[in-house]
Design a protein around this motif. Structure first.
Motif, PDB file in Angstrom:
ATOM      1  N   VAL A  16       0.835  -1.193   0.000  1.00  0.00           N
ATOM      2  CA  VAL A  16       0.000   0.000   0.000  1.00  0.00           C
ATOM      3  C   VAL A  16       0.876   1.251   0.000  1.00  0.00           C
ATOM      4  O   VAL A  16       0.564   2.259  -0.652  1.00  0.00           O
ATOM      5  CB  VAL A  16      -0.951  -0.029   1.212  1.00  0.00           C
ATOM      6  N   GLY A  17       2.029   1.190   0.704  1.00  0.00           N
ATOM      7  CA  GLY A  17       2.933   2.339   0.757  1.00  0.00           C
ATOM      8  C   GLY A  17       3.466   2.694  -0.618  1.00  0.00           C
ATOM      9  O   GLY A  17       3.516   3.879  -0.971  1.00  0.00           O
ATOM     10  N   VAL A  18       3.836   1.693  -1.423  1.00  0.00           N
ATOM     11  CA  VAL A  18       4.384   2.033  -2.731  1.00  0.00           C
ATOM     12  C   VAL A  18       3.279   2.546  -3.643  1.00  0.00           C
ATOM     13  O   VAL A  18       3.522   3.417  -4.486  1.00  0.00           O
ATOM     14  CB  VAL A  18       5.161   0.856  -3.342  1.00  0.00           C
ATOM     15  N   ALA A  19       2.040   2.084  -3.448  1.00  0.00           N
ATOM     16  CA  ALA A  19       0.926   2.634  -4.234  1.00  0.00           C
ATOM     17  C   ALA A  19       0.730   4.107  -3.895  1.00  0.00           C
ATOM     18  O   ALA A  19       0.548   4.952  -4.783  1.00  0.00           O
ATOM     19  CB  ALA A  19      -0.346   1.844  -3.955  1.00  0.00           C
ATOM     20  N   THR A  20       0.806   4.440  -2.596  1.00  0.00           N
ATOM     21  CA  THR A  20       0.695   5.840  -2.175  1.00  0.00           C
ATOM     22  C   THR A  20       1.795   6.685  -2.779  1.00  0.00           C
ATOM     23  O   THR A  20       1.555   7.798  -3.263  1.00  0.00           O
ATOM     24  CB  THR A  20       0.785   5.916  -0.646  1.00  0.00           C
ATOM     25  N   LEU A  21       3.028   6.139  -2.763  1.00  0.00           N
ATOM     26  CA  LEU A  21       4.162   6.888  -3.314  1.00  0.00           C
ATOM     27  C   LEU A  21       3.954   7.164  -4.802  1.00  0.00           C
ATOM     28  O   LEU A  21       4.192   8.282  -5.273  1.00  0.00           O
ATOM     29  CB  LEU A  21       5.443   6.094  -3.089  1.00  0.00           C
ATOM     30  N   GLY A  22       3.480   6.142  -5.541  1.00  0.00           N
ATOM     31  CA  GLY A  22       3.266   6.347  -6.970  1.00  0.00           C
ATOM     32  C   GLY A  22       2.222   7.409  -7.240  1.00  0.00           C
ATOM     33  O   GLY A  22       2.405   8.289  -8.090  1.00  0.00           O
ATOM     34  N   LEU A  23       1.124   7.369  -6.493  1.00  0.00           N
ATOM     35  CA  LEU A  23       0.063   8.357  -6.688  1.00  0.00           C
ATOM     36  C   LEU A  23       0.568   9.762  -6.349  1.00  0.00           C
ATOM     37  O   LEU A  23       0.294  10.729  -7.081  1.00  0.00           O
ATOM     38  CB  LEU A  23      -1.132   7.991  -5.813  1.00  0.00           C
ATOM     39  N   GLY A  24       1.339   9.873  -5.249  1.00  0.00           N
ATOM     40  CA  GLY A  24       1.880  11.178  -4.877  1.00  0.00           C
ATOM     41  C   GLY A  24       2.822  11.712  -5.939  1.00  0.00           C
ATOM     42  O   GLY A  24       2.795  12.911  -6.261  1.00  0.00           O
ATOM     43  N   LEU A  25       3.654  10.832  -6.520  1.00  0.00           N
ATOM     44  CA  LEU A  25       4.587  11.309  -7.540  1.00  0.00           C
ATOM     45  C   LEU A  25       3.845  11.735  -8.799  1.00  0.00           C
ATOM     46  O   LEU A  25       4.236  12.719  -9.453  1.00  0.00           O
ATOM     47  CB  LEU A  25       5.607  10.214  -7.841  1.00  0.00           C
ATOM     48  N   ALA A  26       2.748  11.015  -9.139  1.00  0.00           N
ATOM     49  CA  ALA A  26       1.939  11.447 -10.282  1.00  0.00           C
ATOM     50  C   ALA A  26       1.355  12.830 -10.022  1.00  0.00           C
ATOM     51  O   ALA A  26       1.320  13.692 -10.913  1.00  0.00           O
ATOM     52  CB  ALA A  26       0.836  10.432 -10.559  1.00  0.00           C
ATOM     53  N   LEU A  27       0.910  13.073  -8.789  1.00  0.00           N
ATOM     54  CA  LEU A  27       0.396  14.403  -8.432  1.00  0.00           C
ATOM     55  C   LEU A  27       1.483  15.458  -8.567  1.00  0.00           C
ATOM     56  O   LEU A  27       1.220  16.572  -9.039  1.00  0.00           O
ATOM     57  CB  LEU A  27      -0.125  14.390  -7.002  1.00  0.00           C
ATOM     58  N   VAL A  28       2.727  15.106  -8.166  1.00  0.00           N
ATOM     59  CA  VAL A  28       3.829  16.059  -8.296  1.00  0.00           C
ATOM     60  C   VAL A  28       4.055  16.414  -9.755  1.00  0.00           C
ATOM     61  O   VAL A  28       4.270  17.583 -10.110  1.00  0.00           O
ATOM     62  CB  VAL A  28       5.105  15.472  -7.655  1.00  0.00           C
TER      63      VAL A  28
END
Lengths: 185, 105, 147, 135
Positions: D86-98
């Motif tokens: 779940v943590g890496v999914a969060t990281l990917g979504l956050g980077l897409a937002l960036v």
């Protein structure tokens, strides 16, 4: 005793790397340091007997996160952070939260004791039931896929949702690029 | 005897972490990261023998593959400026230099 | 059985020695290329000896086969990774630190361009400068001759 | 034996140090990629907090085999496996937002984004023709 000492040394190195991550301004340096951090914490997990977790953390943390961060740096052209004055309020907040948590930690049972409440009821129960009920020697796998299968289903749903979100966020961008290219022609 | 090997691995790990923190540019950090990956493999091999259960070397194989893949990803990024696609292998392009923080403009 | 134990102990000690020597080279050498040189050679040696010693301890089992797989993988990939790192550093414009007493591993002169760094080295002998100049001339002559 | 006490609680101290550092990076640093790395530090400290009590000194990993009696607790491992993915999914979504924020504002530094957002708001207020949109 040797296990506890190896654990101590690895955790100290982890703290050093953390200080480096906080202080480094070059974003590529931060990415490389976070990769080192993942490798070290995977080693700590090996020492803590969590073999499956160590494998997952190494592949996800040192492999996938590094590539994702590098891709973001490529798309945003971000090389270096801005210089800044260290603000005092966040420092005090972090130190205060840390101090309160340390005060709360004193009552926890010591490291590695077999008679602490965590290791009394559920864990030994799974260890005893796994082999006769599911036939899998790896207890982590049997709990993950059999006893707590719905947890894993929810996790898959979360990952699926995140993938959809990433696709929707980045798809618009590609369309914009195409229209730009057509406009240039 | 395995305790001596473990001490050697931990000492080398400390020195490599020092280089990763002090390294003047990214490539020094990357060299240290590669070495730390190798040392992590050695650490878990020695740890298995030290604890008397040396069956978990598969994790070490995974580490080895990941180490080489991660290093190549970062290096390809530095050299070509992209992770995939049709990046031209033009090493003389000045715009692509400066990832390491060596060139302060 | 005792002979096998002795062999494995000797191999483990030698491997540990090489690992620590490589790490010391990583700390003490002045620039990325010499660090890579010091590290990759002794890293391959140390890993090979350590895994060999463990193989002798494990005997003919599945563990020994996994150790052989690890050894083959590391033996081929770690020199390639070192080569790729130094090549990428060269492509990115990292200059090697040339000799001279003023250029020290612990100074912060890595950021300077090569010309400025040469200016700061005042201790180069006239003979040495002449020698390097003559070498350069010889190189040019060789290149001309080849053409 | 103060040293033994120190060793006994060292895991928790380092865990809390990582947690405070992650919190500090997320709150204090303005760069968004760095903020996400700090979030990763915070997550990893939680992994350590779960895994540390599950270890039993002298035990082996919870993979059943002949000849071993003491196994570490398998339940934290299961929970943390879920948390890592779940943590890496969060990281990917956050980077897409960036990436999207960089397209919209041209920067990933937080204070610059705030100042640009104020400018855009003022331009909107000037250009708007409807009186209701002014506020």
């Amino acid at each position: 005793m040797s296990e506890a000492l190896i654990n101590t040394v690895l955790l100290s190195l982890l703290a050093c790397i953390t200080i480096g991550i906080v202080r480094t301004r070059n974003l590529f340096g931060v990415v490389v340091l976070s990769g080192i951090y993942s490798l070290l914490i995977a080693s700590v997990m090996m020492v803590l007997d969590a073999v499956d977790v160590a494998m997952t953390e190494a592949s996800v943390g040192a492999g996938m996160s590094t590539v994702l961060l590098l891709g973001t740096l490529y798309l945003t052209k971000g090389h270096e952070m801005k210089a800044f004055k260290p603000p005092l309020l966040p420092l005090f907040v972090a130190i205060g939260v840390g101090a309160m948590l340390v005060y709360g930690t004193i009552d926890l049972p010591p490291f590695g004791a077999a008679d602490q409440p965590v290791n009394q009821h559920v864990g030994p129960d799974y260890l005893a039931r796994s082999k006769p009920e599911t036939g899998i020697p790896n207890v982590v796998t049997s709990v993950l896929a059999s006893y707590r299968g719905f947890d894993t289903l929810g996790e898959t749903t979360v990952v699926f949702t995140a993938g959809i979100g990433i696709l929707m966020l980045l798809r618009r961008r590609r369309k914009k690029d195409d229209t730009l290219r057509e406009g240039e022609k | 005897m395995f305790i001596l090997a473990m001490i050697a691995v931990l000492v080398a790990l400390s020195l490599a972490v020092f280089r990763a923190l002090a390294g003047p540019n990214v490539f020094d950090r990357l060299l240290a990261a590669n070495f730390i990956g190798t040392l992590a493999i050695m650490l878990l091999a020695v740890l298995g023998f030290l604890n008397g259960r040396p069956e978990f070397l598969d994790v070490g194989l995974v580490y080895a593959f990941l180490n080489i893949t991660g290093t190549y990803a970062v290096l390809k990024f530095f050299r070509y400026g992209a992770l995939g696609g049709e990046a031209p292998p033009n090493e003389e392009d000045e715009n692509r230099k400066g990832f390491s923080g060596v060139h302060k403009t | 059985m005792i002979i096998a134990d002795v062999i494995s102990w000797v191999m483990i000690i030698v491997g540990s020695f090489f690992l620590v020597v490589g790490a010391i080279g990583l700390i003490r050498m002045p620039d990325i290329f010499t660090r890579m040189h010091a590290l990759s050679v002794s890293e391959t040696m140390g890993v090979g000896f350590l895994l060999g010693g463990m193989m002798v301890q494990a005997g003919f089992t599945l563990v020994a086969f996994k150790l052989i797989c690890l050894f083959v993988l590391l033996f081929f990939t770690s020199p390639i990774a070192s080569h790729a790192i130094s090549r990428a550093a060269m492509a990115d414009g990292v200059e090697p630190v040339l000799d001279g007493p003023e250029i020290d591993a612990r100074s912060d002169k890595h950021d300077m361009p090569l010309e400025d760094r040469r200016k700061t080295t005042t201790a180069i002998d006239a003979d040495e400068a002449e020698l390097s100049a003559s070498v350069l001339v010889e190189d040019e002559e060789i290149e001309k001759g080849e053409k | 034996m103060i040293f033994e006490e120190f060793i006994n609680y060292y895991n928790y101290f380092i865990t809390l140090f990582l947690m405070s550092s992650g919190l500090y990076i997320v709150v204090a640093r303005g760069n968004m990629v760095k903020k996400l790395v700090g979030l990763g530090l915070f997550q990893t400290s939680v992994y350590l907090l779960y895994l540390s009590p599950g270890k039993i000194l002298g035990g082996t990993p919870p993979i059943l085999a002949e000849g071993y009696e003491v196994y570490s607790n398998p339940l934290p491992h299961v929970l943390i496996l879920t948390a890592i993915v779940v943590g890496v999914a969060t990281l990917g979504l956050g980077l897409a937002l960036v990436v999207r924020i960089h397209e919209a504002y041209g920067t990933i530094e937080e204070d610059e984004i705030f100042s640009k957002g104020d400018d855009l708001q003022e331009e909107d207020n000037k250009n708007s023709t409807l009186p209701g949109d002014a506020k």
